[in-house]
Motif scaffolding. Sequence first.
Motif, PDB file in Angstrom:
ATOM      1  N   ASP A 179       4.920 -61.081 -71.777  1.00 37.73           N
ATOM      2  CA  ASP A 179       5.095 -61.497 -73.169  1.00 37.73           C
ATOM      3  C   ASP A 179       4.356 -62.815 -73.350  1.00 37.73           C
ATOM      4  OD1 ASP A 179       7.082 -61.272 -75.760  1.00 37.73           O
ATOM      5  OD2 ASP A 179       6.784 -63.352 -75.155  1.00 37.73           O
ATOM      6  N   ARG A 180       3.560 -62.920 -74.428  1.00 37.25           N
ATOM      7  CA  ARG A 180       2.701 -64.088 -74.617  1.00 37.25           C
ATOM      8  C   ARG A 180       3.497 -65.385 -74.695  1.00 37.25           C
ATOM      9  NH1 ARG A 180      -2.286 -65.747 -76.879  1.00 37.25           N
ATOM     10  NH2 ARG A 180      -3.152 -63.968 -75.771  1.00 37.25           N
ATOM     11  N   LEU A 181       4.561 -65.429 -75.522  1.00 38.60           N
ATOM     12  CA  LEU A 181       5.320 -66.669 -75.658  1.00 38.60           C
ATOM     13  C   LEU A 181       6.005 -67.042 -74.351  1.00 38.60           C
ATOM     14  CD1 LEU A 181       6.929 -66.436 -79.213  1.00 38.60           C
ATOM     15  CD2 LEU A 181       4.881 -67.655 -78.491  1.00 38.60           C
ATOM     16  N   ALA A 182       6.519 -66.042 -73.636  1.00 42.09           N
ATOM     17  CA  ALA A 182       7.154 -66.320 -72.348  1.00 42.09           C
ATOM     18  C   ALA A 182       6.127 -66.835 -71.347  1.00 42.09           C
ATOM     19  CB  ALA A 182       7.833 -65.062 -71.816  1.00 42.09           C
ATOM     20  N   SER A 183       4.939 -66.205 -71.319  1.00 43.97           N
ATOM     21  CA  SER A 183       3.888 -66.656 -70.409  1.00 43.97           C
ATOM     22  C   SER A 183       3.473 -68.090 -70.726  1.00 43.97           C
ATOM     23  CB  SER A 183       2.665 -65.737 -70.518  1.00 43.97           C
ATOM     24  OG  SER A 183       2.964 -64.438 -70.071  1.00 43.97           O
ATOM     25  N   ARG A 184       3.311 -68.398 -72.012  1.00 44.78           N
ATOM     26  CA  ARG A 184       2.921 -69.758 -72.387  1.00 44.78           C
ATOM     27  C   ARG A 184       4.016 -70.757 -72.009  1.00 44.78           C
ATOM     28  NH1 ARG A 184      -1.110 -71.555 -75.280  1.00 44.78           N
ATOM     29  NH2 ARG A 184      -1.624 -69.572 -76.283  1.00 44.78           N
ATOM     30  N   GLY A 185       5.262 -70.360 -72.203  1.00 45.54           N
ATOM     31  CA  GLY A 185       6.365 -71.248 -71.837  1.00 45.54           C
ATOM     32  C   GLY A 185       6.395 -71.538 -70.349  1.00 45.54           C
ATOM     33  N   GLU A 186       6.153 -70.501 -69.533  1.00 44.10           N
ATOM     34  CA  GLU A 186       6.131 -70.700 -68.086  1.00 44.10           C
ATOM     35  C   GLU A 186       4.944 -71.560 -67.672  1.00 44.10           C
ATOM     36  OE1 GLU A 186       8.540 -69.840 -65.973  1.00 44.10           O
ATOM     37  OE2 GLU A 186       9.567 -69.235 -67.801  1.00 44.10           O
ATOM     38  N   LEU A 187       3.800 -71.377 -68.330  1.00 44.51           N
ATOM     39  CA  LEU A 187       2.628 -72.200 -68.018  1.00 44.51           C
ATOM     40  C   LEU A 187       2.872 -73.663 -68.371  1.00 44.51           C
ATOM     41  CD1 LEU A 187      -0.287 -69.852 -69.140  1.00 44.51           C
ATOM     42  CD2 LEU A 187       0.156 -70.671 -66.816  1.00 44.51           C
ATOM     43  N   LYS A 189       5.693 -75.156 -68.423  1.00 45.07           N
ATOM     44  CA  LYS A 189       6.618 -75.687 -67.415  1.00 45.07           C
ATOM     45  C   LYS A 189       5.877 -76.000 -66.117  1.00 45.07           C
ATOM     46  CE  LYS A 189       9.658 -72.868 -65.653  1.00 45.07           C
ATOM     47  NZ  LYS A 189      10.848 -71.989 -65.516  1.00 45.07           N
ATOM     48  N   LEU A 190       4.953 -75.119 -65.733  1.00 46.54           N
ATOM     49  CA  LEU A 190       4.153 -75.338 -64.527  1.00 46.54           C
ATOM     50  C   LEU A 190       3.278 -76.576 -64.670  1.00 46.54           C
ATOM     51  CD1 LEU A 190       3.047 -74.394 -61.774  1.00 46.54           C
ATOM     52  CD2 LEU A 190       1.440 -72.925 -63.026  1.00 46.54           C
ATOM     53  N   MET A 191       2.646 -76.743 -65.837  1.00 45.03           N
ATOM     54  CA  MET A 191       1.781 -77.910 -66.048  1.00 45.03           C
ATOM     55  C   MET A 191       2.586 -79.219 -65.979  1.00 45.03           C
ATOM     56  SD  MET A 191      -1.037 -76.389 -66.269  1.00 45.03           S
ATOM     57  CE  MET A 191      -1.034 -74.595 -66.086  1.00 45.03           C
ATOM     58  N   LEU A 192       3.772 -79.188 -66.536  1.00 46.77           N
ATOM     59  CA  LEU A 192       4.623 -80.373 -66.488  1.00 46.77           C
ATOM     60  C   LEU A 192       5.029 -80.689 -65.049  1.00 46.77           C
ATOM     61  CD1 LEU A 192       6.164 -82.540 -68.099  1.00 46.77           C
ATOM     62  CD2 LEU A 192       8.070 -80.934 -68.275  1.00 46.77           C
ATOM     63  N   TYR A 193       5.352 -79.636 -64.285  1.00 51.58           N
ATOM     64  CA  TYR A 193       5.768 -79.810 -62.891  1.00 51.58           C
ATOM     65  C   TYR A 193       4.625 -80.403 -62.052  1.00 51.58           C
ATOM     66  CZ  TYR A 193       7.368 -78.522 -58.191  1.00 51.58           C
ATOM     67  OH  TYR A 193       7.747 -78.541 -56.873  1.00 51.58           O
ATOM     68  N   CYS A 194       3.383 -79.985 -62.347  1.00 54.11           N
ATOM     69  CA  CYS A 194       2.235 -80.401 -61.539  1.00 54.11           C
ATOM     70  C   CYS A 194       1.473 -81.583 -62.123  1.00 54.11           C
ATOM     71  CB  CYS A 194       1.264 -79.224 -61.372  1.00 54.11           C
ATOM     72  SG  CYS A 194       1.967 -77.814 -60.516  1.00 54.11           S
ATOM     73  N   GLN A 195       1.994 -82.179 -63.178  1.00 60.43           N
ATOM     74  CA  GLN A 195       1.283 -83.254 -63.871  1.00 60.43           C
ATOM     75  C   GLN A 195       0.887 -84.364 -62.895  1.00 60.43           C
ATOM     76  OE1 GLN A 195       3.526 -85.084 -67.023  1.00 60.43           O
ATOM     77  NE2 GLN A 195       1.704 -85.605 -68.164  1.00 60.43           N
ATOM     78  N   GLY A 196      -0.423 -84.689 -62.928  1.00 57.51           N
ATOM     79  CA  GLY A 196      -0.922 -85.756 -62.061  1.00 57.51           C
ATOM     80  C   GLY A 196      -1.225 -85.307 -60.649  1.00 57.51           C
ATOM     81  N   GLY A 197      -1.053 -84.009 -60.361  1.00 57.13           N
ATOM     82  CA  GLY A 197      -1.227 -83.538 -58.984  1.00 57.13           C
ATOM     83  C   GLY A 197      -2.605 -83.000 -58.664  1.00 57.13           C
ATOM     84  N   GLY A 198      -3.474 -82.859 -59.648  1.00 54.38           N
ATOM     85  CA  GLY A 198      -4.826 -82.364 -59.374  1.00 54.38           C
ATOM     86  C   GLY A 198      -4.906 -80.850 -59.380  1.00 54.38           C
ATOM     87  N   ARG A 206       5.545 -71.065 -57.114  1.00 53.68           N
ATOM     88  CA  ARG A 206       6.816 -70.509 -56.636  1.00 53.68           C
ATOM     89  C   ARG A 206       7.990 -71.406 -57.022  1.00 53.68           C
ATOM     90  NH1 ARG A 206       4.618 -68.761 -50.670  1.00 53.68           N
ATOM     91  NH2 ARG A 206       3.925 -66.643 -51.222  1.00 53.68           N
ATOM     92  N   GLU A 207       7.773 -72.708 -56.952  1.00 51.19           N
ATOM     93  CA  GLU A 207       8.850 -73.646 -57.263  1.00 51.19           C
ATOM     94  C   GLU A 207       9.213 -73.651 -58.737  1.00 51.19           C
ATOM     95  OE1 GLU A 207      10.798 -75.683 -55.466  1.00 51.19           O
ATOM     96  OE2 GLU A 207      10.013 -74.801 -53.628  1.00 51.19           O
ATOM     97  N   SER A 208       8.216 -73.507 -59.613  1.00 50.98           N
ATOM     98  CA  SER A 208       8.479 -73.699 -61.044  1.00 50.98           C
ATOM     99  C   SER A 208       8.488 -72.442 -61.886  1.00 50.98           C
ATOM    100  CB  SER A 208       7.439 -74.665 -61.636  1.00 50.98           C
ATOM    101  OG  SER A 208       6.147 -74.107 -61.545  1.00 50.98           O
ATOM    102  N   SER A 213       9.905 -64.678 -63.739  1.00 52.95           N
ATOM    103  CA  SER A 213       8.634 -64.020 -64.029  1.00 52.95           C
ATOM    104  C   SER A 213       8.832 -62.673 -64.688  1.00 52.95           C
ATOM    105  CB  SER A 213       7.852 -63.833 -62.724  1.00 52.95           C
ATOM    106  OG  SER A 213       8.529 -62.909 -61.899  1.00 52.95           O
ATOM    107  N   ALA A 214       7.720 -62.155 -65.246  1.00 51.42           N
ATOM    108  CA  ALA A 214       7.769 -60.843 -65.879  1.00 51.42           C
ATOM    109  C   ALA A 214       8.079 -59.749 -64.877  1.00 51.42           C
ATOM    110  CB  ALA A 214       6.427 -60.562 -66.554  1.00 51.42           C
ATOM    111  N   THR A 215       7.721 -59.981 -63.592  1.00 58.20           N
ATOM    112  CA  THR A 215       7.997 -58.987 -62.575  1.00 58.20           C
ATOM    113  C   THR A 215       9.486 -58.712 -62.473  1.00 58.20           C
ATOM    114  OG1 THR A 215       6.061 -59.769 -61.346  1.00 58.20           O
ATOM    115  CG2 THR A 215       7.653 -58.408 -60.150  1.00 58.20           C
TER     116      THR A 215
END
Length: 345
Positions: A179-187, A189-198, A206-208, A213-215
């Motif tokens: 689902d597009r909105l769910a995928s964007r929401g997960e992305l 969240k991932l970007m926030l988790y990895c912020q500043g990490g390169g 796996r952590e975030s 997941s859709a699976t």
Amino acid sequence: MAQKKAHEVGRWLARPDPAFCVILLYGPDRGMVSERASAFAAATGLPLDDPFAVAKFDISDIETDPGRLFDEIATRPLFGGKRLVWLRNAGTQKFLADAVTDLAKNALDDVVLLIEAGELRKNAPLRMAAEQATAAMALPCYADEGRNLDQLVDGELQKAGLTIGPDARHYLRGILGGDRLASRGELEKLMLYCQGGGEISVADIRESVGDVSATSTDDVVDCVLAGSGAEMDRQVRRLLAAGTPPFLMLSAAMRQFQTLSALRDEMERSGRKPGAVVASARPPIFFARRAVMETALARWSAGALTEALARLQATVLQTRQQPELAASLTRQLLLSLCRFSARAR
């Protein structure tokens, strides 16, 4: 005929043709339908919070009074300019198909009808009306995969100033797209988790992202198709406890039942056995799910699949109308479909 293929929709929406006064966005991916409708509405340049310029309705608001839609279409802005009539959760209502035909036939320069709908079969009145009208545009929205999913990921990476390696990208693609909105929401969240990490790693994903997941929603649907009620209920409760929105489970179920319906049609048309139809499916069915799909094809008739899709679409509408009951309504329907599959065993 005014319609686009699924892979052409994004490009058309980037530069919509003002000659079309009816825009129909439809498909099983409700998140994508909603996101693209919002993008089109924003592209009109109209103030979306101004009720004189933009009239927003849910189909449930006008089902008992179809004339209200025609009144809104006929209303002109107080100070001139364009007006947008935005309708959500449309389906197979005949009065809506008539409205599309009428508006497209008498194309007006100062009003646009924007319609969000769920999955519509080729012979659905609304889809046929939009595809056959010269001033209407029908735009299908299907779950992100391949290049579209990469574009979604790359867009979020660019905004966050992050990169991702091939292995991590492959892993991420495998758990997004339902689902597009769910995928964007997960992305996000991932970007926030990895912020500043390169660079984002598989471990970061796996952590975030992994637990919702859709699976996981596909696992629920597989239990439904297998008739495994106890396991399905356990999976549903686990996802709800993890905060997964009920509509993701309904969306996954609609997607799988639509695939089954298409495969069943092919099976009856060609006379081939379920295994042969599943093996030749395009896009290919993931190898781990082929046995479940073959068994389901043997159990579910074309009529039963059509009825299941209708019930799923009706439940989606109910969850929109009564969001506080969304979890119960979703669980009740999935259990009902699961019992049918178990009896057909």
